[in-house]
Design a protein around this motif. Structure first.
Motif, short mmCIF file in Angstrom:
data_model
loop_
_atom_site.label_atom_id
_atom_site.label_comp_id
_atom_site.label_asym_id
_atom_site.label_seq_id
_atom_site.Cartn_x
_atom_site.Cartn_y
_atom_site.Cartn_z
N VAL A 180 -0.07 -5.54 2.24
CA VAL A 180 -1.47 -5.94 2.35
C VAL A 180 -1.64 -7.23 1.55
O VAL A 180 -1.24 -7.30 0.38
N GLN A 197 0.85 -1.19 0.00
CA GLN A 197 0.00 0.00 0.00
C GLN A 197 0.88 1.24 0.00
O GLN A 197 1.77 1.40 0.85
N SER A 224 -3.39 -11.18 10.82
CA SER A 224 -2.70 -9.92 10.58
C SER A 224 -1.75 -9.58 11.71
O SER A 224 -2.03 -9.87 12.87
N GLN A 262 -6.41 -9.02 4.18
CA GLN A 262 -7.72 -8.45 3.89
C GLN A 262 -8.54 -9.42 3.05
O GLN A 262 -8.16 -9.79 1.96
N ARG A 298 -1.06 -6.83 6.77
CA ARG A 298 -2.50 -6.86 6.99
C ARG A 298 -3.14 -7.79 5.95
O ARG A 298 -2.96 -7.61 4.76
#
Length: 413
Positions: free
Chosen positions: A166, A159, A181, A188, A186
């Motif tokens: 991500v 990101q 996470s 998603q 992270r």
């Protein structure tokens, strides 16, 4: 509850044009290994970054299809022509000053709340995007995830706003594990589309960053080039890692070290070496960490008895941490230096059409002509001449590990 059979994962690295090596490894695993050993090479978890993300989507989309998937993947690479992938003409070069000035206009649009689909990149990615769209049956990902043939497929990107990795996950599970996470990664949950794969493969500056929702993403290799961590956190019992960097030996000969140092005056040569270093260390570090945890568990079982791991995980659960377990791994990586291979291809094929962009790069830096190594070209040479050499090498390297691969796919292996 434990599964009746091991949960297997494949982790596919980023590396631009070096990805043809992955295609060769997968051709042996998918097309040859089953017939020789009477096994079914299924992966429940598929993780990839950059070019590995595109391959991961291909594996997930075709998981329910018959034999020949590996050959199809190699054929995609065999149709590539670098002057078509890097669509950059003399006119584009002359327009560069105007394109640079247009950055101010884009900045104004962003301040006004407008969100263009792409942010500035040197090259036109339309040919590559078209190839990705046409080569993968994208609806197959949702079908295979929905039916449970694929447990989870992950695509890693970086990101731009936060610099954080991500991992976009299309999963059969009702929800991802709460510990999936961490601070720098992270995960998603999302329905994967070509946009996510293109975002993962958006080489900064060369390719424009890609907007997914309201945020912009670039190449996942900047932060998570070999996405081993997502596979571990999703509960894989066995992990196959396909790397795209030649394993460095304990030392380099003095003659080779002197030869490399003499070339450091060429910024493109030096940049290629730095790129190799960035992509080499994460694989070694992640695999070493996995082995370290395995050693702790095995030593604890030997020292404190068979209930050691149960007690350990009870304590971890009370703290909200993820449980630990033994994980088998198998790493396949190039047996030859791909930078040297790229230099050989350039020297052996004087008629190779590099197109305006790579041709200009070579003339300006002497890349692939003045030295025995062409590391930067090895990441950018999206051409059948180079891809076939890499795919053949990947096939041979996988074949040399046939016994270990067969054990990897056996439930009692």
């Amino acid at each position: 509850m434990p599964n009746a059979r091991p949960r297997r994962a494949v982790v596919l690295s980023g590396g631009g044009a070096r990805g043809a090596y992955e295609a060769g490894v997968l051709r042996f695993i998918l097309d040859v290994l089953p017939g020789r050993n009477g096994i079914t090479p299924d992966f429940e978890i598929v993780c990839g970054t950059s070019v590995g993300a595109i391959h991961a989507c291909f594996l997930a989309a075709t998981a329910d299809e018959p034999e020949g998937r590996g050959q199809r993947l190699v054929e995609i690479w065999s149709r590539m022509r670098v002057h078509e992938i890097f669509k950059f003409t003399t006119r584009d070069f002359l327009r560069l000053p105007r394109r640079m000035l247009s950055v101010k206009r884009v900045a104004q649009q962003l301040r006004e709340g407008q969100r263009p689909d792409r942010l500035y990149g040197l090259l036109d990615t339309e040919p590559l995007e078209r190839l990705v769209l046409q080569s993968i049956p994208w609806q197959g990902i949702r079908r295979n995830v929905r039916t449970g043939r694929i447990d989870t497929v992950c695509v890693a990107a970086t990101q731009v706003a936060t610099g954080r990795a991500v991992v976009f996950c299309d999963s059969h599970r009702p929800e991802l594990p709460p510990w999936a996470s961490v601070s720098n990664i992270r995960m998603q949950r999302i329905r994967l589309s070509p946009l996510h794969a293109l975002a993962s493969a958006a080489i900064p500056l060369l390719f424009p960053s890609v907007r997914v929702g309201a945020r912009y993403y670039v190449d996942g290799g900047l932060r998570l080039n070999t996405p081993l961590a997502p596979a571990v956190r999703l509960g894989a019992d066995k992990i196959l890692v396909i790397g795209l960097t030649h394993e460095a030996g304990p030392s380099v000969s003095e003659a080779l070290a002197q030869e490399r140092t003499a070339e450091f005056g060429n910024p493109m040569y030096l940049f290629g070496k730095v790129l190799n270093a960035l992509m080499l260390s994460p694989i070694d570090a992640d695999v070493s960490r996995l082995h370290f945890v395995n050693d702790i568990i095995e030593t604890g079982l030997e020292t404190f008895g068979e209930d050691f791991l149960d007690h350990l995980n009870e304590g971890l659960h009370a703290k909200g941490a993820r449980p630990l377990k033994l994980i088998d791994d198998l790493v396949i990586r190039p047996s030859e230096d791909l930078g040297r291979l790229a230099a050989e291809v350039v020297r052996d094929d004087p008629e190779l059409d590099f197109g305006a962009f790579l041709g200009l790069l070579r003339r300006a830096t002497g890349a692939g002509t003045s030295t025995k190594e062409a590391d930067l070209l090895s990441y950018l040479l999206f051409d059948a001449t180079y891809a076939r050499r890499l795919a053949d090498l990947g096939f041979r390297d996988a074949e040399s590990r046939e016994e270990q691969l067969a054990a990897f796919f056996r439930d009692d292996g």
